[in-house]
Design a protein around this motif. Structure first.
Motif, short mmCIF file in Angstrom:
data_model
loop_
_atom_site.label_atom_id
_atom_site.label_comp_id
_atom_site.label_asym_id
_atom_site.label_seq_id
_atom_site.Cartn_x
_atom_site.Cartn_y
_atom_site.Cartn_z
N CYS A 24 14.73 2.36 -3.63
CA CYS A 24 14.94 2.91 -2.29
C CYS A 24 13.85 3.94 -2.00
O CYS A 24 13.13 4.38 -2.89
N GLN A 26 10.68 5.51 0.85
CA GLN A 26 9.48 5.04 1.53
C GLN A 26 8.22 5.67 0.95
O GLN A 26 8.27 6.73 0.34
N ARG A 83 2.78 -6.22 -2.96
CA ARG A 83 3.31 -7.22 -2.04
C ARG A 83 4.70 -7.71 -2.46
O ARG A 83 5.52 -8.07 -1.61
N THR A 85 7.00 -5.81 -4.01
CA THR A 85 8.00 -4.74 -4.14
C THR A 85 8.06 -3.77 -2.96
O THR A 85 8.79 -2.77 -3.04
N TYR A 86 7.30 -4.02 -1.90
CA TYR A 86 7.33 -3.15 -0.71
C TYR A 86 7.39 -3.99 0.55
O TYR A 86 6.82 -5.07 0.61
N ALA A 87 8.06 -3.46 1.57
CA ALA A 87 8.14 -4.12 2.88
C ALA A 87 7.60 -3.15 3.94
O ALA A 87 7.92 -1.96 3.93
N TRP A 88 6.80 -3.69 4.86
CA TRP A 88 6.20 -2.88 5.91
C TRP A 88 7.27 -2.34 6.84
O TRP A 88 8.19 -3.06 7.23
N VAL A 89 7.16 -1.05 7.21
CA VAL A 89 8.08 -0.42 8.16
C VAL A 89 7.35 -0.20 9.49
O VAL A 89 7.75 -0.70 10.52
N TYR A 94 5.76 2.03 4.17
CA TYR A 94 6.40 0.86 3.54
C TYR A 94 7.67 1.32 2.82
O TYR A 94 7.75 2.44 2.34
N GLU A 95 8.65 0.40 2.74
CA GLU A 95 9.93 0.65 2.07
C GLU A 95 9.93 0.00 0.69
O GLU A 95 9.48 -1.14 0.55
N ARG A 96 10.44 0.72 -0.32
CA ARG A 96 10.61 0.10 -1.64
C ARG A 96 11.69 -0.97 -1.52
O ARG A 96 12.70 -0.77 -0.86
N THR A 97 11.49 -2.11 -2.19
CA THR A 97 12.46 -3.20 -2.12
C THR A 97 12.77 -3.72 -3.51
O THR A 97 12.04 -3.47 -4.46
#
Length: 151
Positions: A24, A26, A83, A85-89, A94-97
């Protein structure tokens, strides 16, 4: 081999020592145009390569503590790991995933990360993505701000 047998695993730990956590929080991220050398809070010299990403904790509400950071706040991650483990916000945020496995580190043990060797300090956590070779060390004070137990 199974956890009950206490089989040795990464860094001599037992499989049963690893717990699952949901990532969790950013970060701010920028792609490296050239290699970047940086030091952990413990003074270990690590290196990101051109094409990797430099990250810094982003906390819009200022309630999250820094996580796994260099003395100056930035750390690096390979492009493939970033790429996965993170998603663009928005913008450079970026958010940890995803989930990881983690265990309490043993002070003095050496962890071979993708960026170089890190000597574990008292209170640190050793974190890994079991589906890859990625393993890293997170300072204890920052681990709670970047992971939530899935147990």
């Amino acid at each position: 081999m199974n956890e009950a047998d206490g089989d040795a695993d990464v860094a001599g730990s037992r499989r049963a020592d690893w717990q699952r956590f949901r990532r969790c929080g950013q970060v701010r991220a920028r792609r490296l145009a050239e290699d970047l050398a940086w030091r952990t809070q413990g003074g270990d010299l690590l290196r990101g390569r051109a094409g990797d990403w430099a990250l810094r904790t982003h906390s819009p509400d200022s309630t999250h503590l820094p996580v796994r950071h260099a003395a100056d706040g930035d750390w690096t991650i390979t492009d493939d790991e970033f790429r996965a483990t993170y998603a663009w916000v928005h913008g450079d945020v970026y958010e940890r995933t995803g989930t990881v496995e983690a265990r309490r580190g043993v002070a003095g043990e050496v962890i071979e990360t993708l960026e170089g060797d890190v000597v574990v300090r008292s209170g640190d956590w050793v974190v890994r993505r079991p589906e890859t070779a990625a393993i890293w060390v997170v300072p204890g004070e920052g681990f709670a701000g970047s992971s939530q137990s899935t147990v």
